[in-house]
Design an enzyme around this catalytic site. Structure first.
Site, PDB file in Angstrom:
ATOM      1  N   ASN A 132     -86.706  10.743 -17.556  1.00 51.85           N
ATOM      2  CA  ASN A 132     -85.933   9.951 -16.599  1.00 51.85           C
ATOM      3  C   ASN A 132     -85.075   8.928 -17.355  1.00 51.85           C
ATOM      4  O   ASN A 132     -85.621   8.080 -18.054  1.00 51.85           O
ATOM      5  CB  ASN A 132     -86.900   9.248 -15.639  1.00 51.85           C
ATOM      6  CG  ASN A 132     -86.237   8.238 -14.740  1.00 51.85           C
ATOM      7  OD1 ASN A 132     -85.027   8.260 -14.542  1.00 51.85           O
ATOM      8  ND2 ASN A 132     -87.035   7.352 -14.182  1.00 51.85           N
ATOM      9  N   HIS A 141     -92.545   5.088 -12.928  1.00 51.09           N
ATOM     10  CA  HIS A 141     -93.812   4.370 -13.117  1.00 51.09           C
ATOM     11  C   HIS A 141     -94.766   4.583 -11.944  1.00 51.09           C
ATOM     12  O   HIS A 141     -95.951   4.317 -12.066  1.00 51.09           O
ATOM     13  CB  HIS A 141     -93.554   2.871 -13.336  1.00 51.09           C
ATOM     14  CG  HIS A 141     -92.883   2.181 -12.193  1.00 51.09           C
ATOM     15  ND1 HIS A 141     -91.517   2.236 -12.006  1.00 51.09           N
ATOM     16  CD2 HIS A 141     -93.386   1.446 -11.168  1.00 51.09           C
ATOM     17  CE1 HIS A 141     -91.207   1.540 -10.923  1.00 51.09           C
ATOM     18  NE2 HIS A 141     -92.332   1.053 -10.401  1.00 51.09           N
TER      19      HIS A 141
END
Length: 178
Positions: A132, A141
């Protein structure tokens, strides 16, 4: 005599970058043709070489900085920014799915693979997640292992834990990094 068509050449993309201080350390923002294309943390895995970031110029990043400041203040839970995410079609599909994970929640790699219609592709989802290019805004995350445990994060597991704790409104047990 017939004319031979000539290839139309696009001018090379212009790239700019700036560095923003954050509670999670310096963030390097990179734009391609004025559109956010990268958000990189220090010591991030898969961080491109700095000589690819273009010229220093904070101008293209005013709205990005405004939204990141609001996020870090706890006033913004969803980013609304144009992004230029260069990757394979599968990577872009994973990154689009990441943007659907609500603030303060998590999903497993397997859940993302299911949502993409590829139930056996949790490892491929993990690899795409790790590539990403726009962390935090494209919230990689928020992806955890099958049992809910923290697994790899390009910015480091301590940073991942702190981001998740922040979004859940919990004091972080992870040591402060900066």
């Amino acid at each position: 005599m017939t004319a031979t068509p000539t290839a139309i050449r696009k001018p090379p993309a212009t790239r700019q970058h700036t560095v923003l201080d954050s509670p999670y350390g310096p963030l390097t923002l990179v734009a391609t043709d004025g559109v956010l294309a990268g958000l990189y943390m220090t010591e991030q895995r898969h961080r491109p070489p700095e000589d690819t970031f273009g010229v220093p110029d904070p101008e293209p990043f005013a709205e990005t900085v405004r939204q990141l400041d609001a996020y870090f203040a706890g006033d913004l839970t969803t980013f609304d920014l144009p992004l230029r995410l260069d990757g394979t079609p599968f990577q872009r599909a994973v990154w689009a799915e990441l943007r659907q994970i609500p603030y303060g929640e998590t999903r497993s790699y397997g859940e993302l693979a299911e949502r993409l219609g590829k139930p056996g592709a949790s490892r491929a989802v993990g690899l795409a997640n790790g590539r990403n290019p726009v962390g935090i805004i494209v919230p990689c995350h928020r992806v955890v292992g099958a049992t809910g445990g923290l697994t790899g994060y390009g910015g480091g597991l301590d940073r991942k834990r702190r981001l998740l704790d922040f979004e859940r409104g919990e004091p972080s047990e992870a040591p402060a990094l900066f």
